[in-house]
Write a protein that holds these residues in place. Sequence first.
Motif, mmCIF file in Angstrom:
data_model
loop_
_atom_site.group_PDB
_atom_site.id
_atom_site.type_symbol
_atom_site.label_atom_id
_atom_site.label_comp_id
_atom_site.label_asym_id
_atom_site.label_seq_id
_atom_site.Cartn_x
_atom_site.Cartn_y
_atom_site.Cartn_z
ATOM 1 N N VAL A 131 0.819 -1.217 0.000
ATOM 2 C CA VAL A 131 0.000 0.000 0.000
ATOM 3 C C VAL A 131 0.855 1.271 0.000
ATOM 4 O O VAL A 131 0.402 2.325 -0.445
ATOM 5 C CB VAL A 131 -1.023 0.039 1.160
ATOM 6 N N GLY A 171 -1.940 7.747 3.704
ATOM 7 C CA GLY A 171 -3.052 6.845 3.406
ATOM 8 C C GLY A 171 -3.552 6.195 4.680
ATOM 9 O O GLY A 171 -2.787 5.534 5.385
ATOM 10 N N ASP A 172 -4.821 6.407 4.991
ATOM 11 C CA ASP A 172 -5.418 5.855 6.218
ATOM 12 C C ASP A 172 -6.141 4.545 5.907
ATOM 13 O O ASP A 172 -6.980 4.490 5.009
ATOM 14 C CB ASP A 172 -6.420 6.862 6.815
ATOM 15 N N ILE A 173 -5.811 3.543 6.689
ATOM 16 C CA ILE A 173 -6.390 2.210 6.443
ATOM 17 C C ILE A 173 -6.738 1.561 7.776
ATOM 18 O O ILE A 173 -6.010 1.711 8.757
ATOM 19 C CB ILE A 173 -5.399 1.347 5.615
ATOM 20 N N ASP A 174 -7.845 0.867 7.785
ATOM 21 C CA ASP A 174 -8.284 0.111 8.965
ATOM 22 C C ASP A 174 -8.080 -1.364 8.631
ATOM 23 O O ASP A 174 -8.771 -1.917 7.772
ATOM 24 C CB ASP A 174 -9.757 0.422 9.246
ATOM 25 N N LEU A 175 -7.127 -1.993 9.305
ATOM 26 C CA LEU A 175 -6.723 -3.346 8.916
ATOM 27 C C LEU A 175 -7.734 -4.423 9.276
ATOM 28 O O LEU A 175 -7.534 -5.590 8.950
ATOM 29 C CB LEU A 175 -5.353 -3.680 9.511
ATOM 30 N N GLY A 197 -10.292 -4.826 7.802
ATOM 31 C CA GLY A 197 -10.710 -5.341 6.494
ATOM 32 C C GLY A 197 -9.847 -6.504 6.039
ATOM 33 O O GLY A 197 -10.322 -7.641 5.928
ATOM 34 N N ILE A 198 -8.560 -6.249 5.843
ATOM 35 C CA ILE A 198 -7.712 -7.319 5.285
ATOM 36 C C ILE A 198 -7.497 -8.463 6.272
ATOM 37 O O ILE A 198 -7.207 -9.579 5.867
ATOM 38 C CB ILE A 198 -6.337 -6.785 4.793
ATOM 39 N N ARG A 255 -13.653 -1.875 4.611
ATOM 40 C CA ARG A 255 -13.075 -2.236 3.324
ATOM 41 C C ARG A 255 -11.620 -2.661 3.489
ATOM 42 O O ARG A 255 -10.960 -2.319 4.485
ATOM 43 C CB ARG A 255 -13.207 -1.088 2.324
ATOM 44 N N ASN A 256 -11.091 -3.336 2.481
ATOM 45 C CA ASN A 256 -9.701 -3.779 2.535
ATOM 46 C C ASN A 256 -8.721 -2.632 2.294
ATOM 47 O O ASN A 256 -7.649 -2.593 2.884
ATOM 48 C CB ASN A 256 -9.456 -4.852 1.475
ATOM 49 N N GLY A 257 -9.077 -1.728 1.404
ATOM 50 C CA GLY A 257 -8.140 -0.687 0.981
ATOM 51 C C GLY A 257 -8.179 0.542 1.865
ATOM 52 O O GLY A 257 -8.842 0.571 2.908
ATOM 53 N N TYR A 258 -7.438 1.559 1.423
ATOM 54 C CA TYR A 258 -7.432 2.829 2.152
ATOM 55 C C TYR A 258 -8.837 3.402 2.271
ATOM 56 O O TYR A 258 -9.617 3.387 1.322
ATOM 57 C CB TYR A 258 -6.587 3.857 1.390
ATOM 58 N N GLN A 259 -9.126 3.968 3.438
ATOM 59 C CA GLN A 259 -10.354 4.759 3.592
ATOM 60 C C GLN A 259 -10.199 6.087 2.854
ATOM 61 O O GLN A 259 -11.138 6.611 2.278
ATOM 62 C CB GLN A 259 -10.631 5.073 5.073
ATOM 63 N N LYS A 260 -8.970 6.620 2.908
ATOM 64 C CA LYS A 260 -8.722 7.946 2.339
ATOM 65 C C LYS A 260 -7.229 8.116 2.108
ATOM 66 O O LYS A 260 -6.423 7.637 2.907
ATOM 67 C CB LYS A 260 -9.192 9.037 3.314
ATOM 68 N N VAL A 261 -6.910 8.811 1.025
ATOM 69 C CA VAL A 261 -5.523 9.224 0.791
ATOM 70 C C VAL A 261 -5.507 10.737 0.652
ATOM 71 O O VAL A 261 -6.405 11.325 0.031
ATOM 72 C CB VAL A 261 -4.950 8.546 -0.477
#
Lengths: 200, 200
Positions: A96, A131-135, A137-138, A146-152
């Motif tokens: 990512v 890039g903000d992501i909540d793991l 998901g994955i 979701r698996n991917g970034y919430q926001k970039v």
Amino acid sequence: MSNTMTAPAKVKRTPVALNGVNTPTLLATINAVGAQPELAKFQFRAKSRWVSGTHSQSTMYGFFGAGGEHEHILPYKADGDHPAVLCGGDAGPTPVEWVLHALASCLTAGIANIAAARGIKLNKVESVVHGDIDLRGILGLSKEVRNGYQKVAITFSIDGDATPEQLEQIVQQSKARSAVYDIITNGIPVEIAVQANGRA
Amino acid sequence: MSNTMTAPAKVKRTPVALNGVNTPTLLATINAVGAQPELAKFQFRAKSRWVSGTHSQSTMYGFFGAGGEHEHILPYKADGDHPAVLCGGDAGPTPVEWVLHALASCLTAGIANIAAARGIKLNKVESVVHGDIDLRGILGLSKEVRNGYQKVAITFSIDGDATPEQLEQIVQQSKARSAVYDIITNGIPVEIAVQANGRA
């Protein structure tokens, strides 16, 4: 800012090399592709091999475009891995993070080309991408995440021989013509095929 | 293939390290995040600086996650440039090639983790990624042509101590939990900010 001064972008001029961009060649290339649209068809490629754990290495070398096959100066190689906190070996940036690099490098290249085409000399272009992501998901811990970034978010710091408005417009035009920005904001179709060689 | 044999994925077992993956630690990490969801909030980052022409260089070093700040073993650096046929200096892969690398490295890492969790030993994972793009989009020659890839296709060649069906299922599960696959197929919100330092 005053808009009464003549904007350099609107001055008729003979294109000259600027910002390390060979502007006459760039504009001639665009004209050539305009006259012969099949030259615009490109295929970029990467080969990847698993190394161990979450570590893999890609090679980016050959590609098709402008009617023929091309090779980079070198077979460029790049690693990808998960970081230690996610039980990886940290042998390279995370996948990512590579997306963030792709975005920054695409927008920055566009900024340099567009500034050159507008006759504006750049002194500095820097950016920071988050890039903000909540793991969850994955990691399969939540079906709502979701698996991917919430926001970039990407912030450019740009310094050049133009008004702040003109510099801002260059960034906006780069966004409007960025391949990677389009890919990651609008999505693209991805097909996955598998050749499995098992024991049975 | 016969489905009458017991699938290794369904056998109750004590997780063991496999494929270079520390499976017990990985599963313990997933359980810890499940119990404390705020640990799942991560922020990945890249800093980029323009070098010359279409060449830029990113650094990927610090990131936030699992409740604190982290650093990679090294400040990983990567170049991006346009190729010579597009009037670039070819000082690195093109930004759109970096997207292919991001995708391959994400799916491959997932394959290794999932296979380890299922107790399946992998012998080889390779992939080839192709991205088709019509440059009339980014060159501003057609309003009907998008800027990004029309299509990306990735083909995995996977060899492991399992049936072809089990290996295929591992790839499908990796796709179902891939951050980069989600990002580039579904799109994410991207914000662009500009700090312009001009002459006026």
